[in-house]
Enzyme design. Structure first.
Site, PDB file in Angstrom:
ATOM      1  N   ASP A  54     -35.049  37.999   0.745  1.00 23.02           N
ATOM      2  CA  ASP A  54     -36.479  38.285   1.222  1.00 23.02           C
ATOM      3  C   ASP A  54     -36.110  38.875   2.933  1.00 23.02           C
ATOM      4  O   ASP A  54     -35.925  38.073   3.633  1.00 23.02           O
ATOM      5  CB  ASP A  54     -37.252  37.193   1.573  1.00 23.02           C
ATOM      6  CG  ASP A  54     -38.740  37.532   2.061  1.00 23.02           C
ATOM      7  OD1 ASP A  54     -38.786  38.844   2.592  1.00 23.02           O
ATOM      8  OD2 ASP A  54     -39.406  36.870   2.047  1.00 23.02           O
ATOM      9  N   ILE A  92     -39.024  21.230  16.639  1.00 18.82           N
ATOM     10  CA  ILE A  92     -37.949  20.195  16.858  1.00 18.82           C
ATOM     11  C   ILE A  92     -38.189  18.902  16.167  1.00 18.82           C
ATOM     12  O   ILE A  92     -39.493  18.468  16.167  1.00 18.82           O
ATOM     13  CB  ILE A  92     -37.908  19.778  18.435  1.00 18.82           C
ATOM     14  CG1 ILE A  92     -37.400  20.999  19.255  1.00 18.82           C
ATOM     15  CG2 ILE A  92     -36.939  18.665  18.484  1.00 18.82           C
ATOM     16  CD1 ILE A  92     -36.247  21.742  18.698  1.00 18.82           C
ATOM     17  N   GLY A  99     -38.812  17.285  23.923  1.00 20.90           N
ATOM     18  CA  GLY A  99     -38.958  17.226  25.443  1.00 20.90           C
ATOM     19  C   GLY A  99     -37.808  17.058  26.411  1.00 20.90           C
ATOM     20  O   GLY A  99     -37.666  16.788  27.573  1.00 20.90           O
ATOM     21  N   LYS A 100     -36.754  17.792  25.467  1.00 17.20           N
ATOM     22  CA  LYS A 100     -35.358  17.875  26.148  1.00 17.20           C
ATOM     23  C   LYS A 100     -35.029  19.341  26.595  1.00 17.20           C
ATOM     24  O   LYS A 100     -33.855  19.556  27.016  1.00 17.20           O
ATOM     25  CB  LYS A 100     -34.384  17.120  25.552  1.00 17.20           C
ATOM     26  CG  LYS A 100     -34.690  15.667  25.541  1.00 17.20           C
ATOM     27  CD  LYS A 100     -33.648  14.842  24.594  1.00 17.20           C
ATOM     28  CE  LYS A 100     -33.727  13.403  24.434  1.00 17.20           C
ATOM     29  NZ  LYS A 100     -32.986  12.745  23.944  1.00 17.20           N
ATOM     30  N   GLY A 101     -35.838  20.296  26.346  1.00 18.87           N
ATOM     31  CA  GLY A 101     -35.665  21.701  26.498  1.00 18.87           C
ATOM     32  C   GLY A 101     -35.009  22.133  25.238  1.00 18.87           C
ATOM     33  O   GLY A 101     -34.607  23.521  25.363  1.00 18.87           O
ATOM     34  N   ASN A 131     -51.892  20.949  21.057  1.00 18.90           N
ATOM     35  CA  ASN A 131     -50.451  20.736  21.247  1.00 18.90           C
ATOM     36  C   ASN A 131     -50.173  21.256  22.386  1.00 18.90           C
ATOM     37  O   ASN A 131     -49.442  22.226  22.683  1.00 18.90           O
ATOM     38  CB  ASN A 131     -49.806  21.462  20.139  1.00 18.90           C
ATOM     39  CG  ASN A 131     -48.274  21.135  19.915  1.00 18.90           C
ATOM     40  OD1 ASN A 131     -47.525  20.672  20.888  1.00 18.90           O
ATOM     41  ND2 ASN A 131     -47.638  21.519  18.852  1.00 18.90           N
ATOM     42  N   ALA A 134     -46.238  22.421  23.447  1.00 21.06           N
ATOM     43  CA  ALA A 134     -46.087  23.572  22.701  1.00 21.06           C
ATOM     44  C   ALA A 134     -46.819  24.996  23.621  1.00 21.06           C
ATOM     45  O   ALA A 134     -46.137  26.096  23.940  1.00 21.06           O
ATOM     46  CB  ALA A 134     -46.386  23.905  21.401  1.00 21.06           C
ATOM     47  N   TYR A 138     -44.774  28.135  25.537  1.00 23.64           N
ATOM     48  CA  TYR A 138     -45.166  29.454  24.979  1.00 23.64           C
ATOM     49  C   TYR A 138     -45.549  30.317  26.038  1.00 23.64           C
ATOM     50  O   TYR A 138     -45.045  31.454  26.235  1.00 23.64           O
ATOM     51  CB  TYR A 138     -46.030  29.592  23.842  1.00 23.64           C
ATOM     52  CG  TYR A 138     -45.594  28.879  22.466  1.00 23.64           C
ATOM     53  CD1 TYR A 138     -44.295  28.640  22.212  1.00 23.64           C
ATOM     54  CD2 TYR A 138     -46.777  28.161  21.857  1.00 23.64           C
ATOM     55  CE1 TYR A 138     -43.986  27.971  21.039  1.00 23.64           C
ATOM     56  CE2 TYR A 138     -46.219  27.497  20.596  1.00 23.64           C
ATOM     57  CZ  TYR A 138     -45.092  27.464  20.387  1.00 23.64           C
ATOM     58  OH  TYR A 138     -44.706  26.699  19.088  1.00 23.64           O
TER      59      TYR A 138
END
Length: 173
Positions: A54, A92, A99-101, A131, A134, A138
């Site tokens: 695909d 993650i 929370g660790k990058g 969220n 997130a 973003y």
């Protein structure tokens, strides 16, 4: 493999399937993507390992550079060659790795991959309104809110809005 400071993006391997299945079968982790539904092993295996068939999707495992263990994934889906667009997703998987990058590094690599390897001009993603972590990530990477789907999902006894976000390739904006 594509490398950042603490992570690398590479292929999803058969050895990763038990971990991916465990994340899909965890209601607390699933809530970041969709309402929980018990996964089916065969469908999960076909979904993750059959991307060669695909051309509209590319999946990356996010691996820790220290251990090479899978810590998450990036999905590039709905790749449209004519419109030069795609939809991104990132997760993650284990709370200890959040929370660790790692998500920031992975998404940054994925965006650069979309611009330089897939020749895309527009990326989209969606995120649940609650969220905040997130949403912050973003926005920090340049995604802008483009719309909201009110009461889009019923999860854990309450309605959840979905925020639609987009990012245009800077040199083509």
């Amino acid at each position: 493999m594509i490398f950042a400071e603490s992570i690398a993006l590479g292929p999803i391997l058969p050895v990763d399937l038990p971990t991916l299945f465990q994340w899909a079968d965890n209601p607390d982790t699933a809530q970041f993507n969709e309402p929980y539904h018990p996964p089916n092993w065969q469908r999960q295996e076909a979904f993750w390992l059959n991307t060669e068939e695909d051309r509209s999707r590319v999946f990356f495992a996010i691996r820790s550079r220290e251990t090479t263990d899978i810590v998450g994934y990036v999905q590039i889906m709905q790749i449209h060659a004519i419109h030069r667009s795609a939809v991104l997703g990132v997760l993650i998987g284990h709370p200890r790795d959040r929370g660790k990058g790692k998500g920031r590094e992975a998404l940054g690599l994925a965006v650069r991959y979309c611009w330089s390897h897939l020749n895309l001009s527009r990326l989209a993603l969606s995120v649940f309104a609650g969220n905040d972590r997130a949403l912050g990530l973003y926005k920090a990477l340049g995604f802008r809110e483009e719309g909201r789907l009110h009461h889009a999902y019923f999860i854990d006894g309450r309605w959840t809005d979905v925020i639609l976000m987009g990012l245009l390739r800077p040199d083509r904006a």
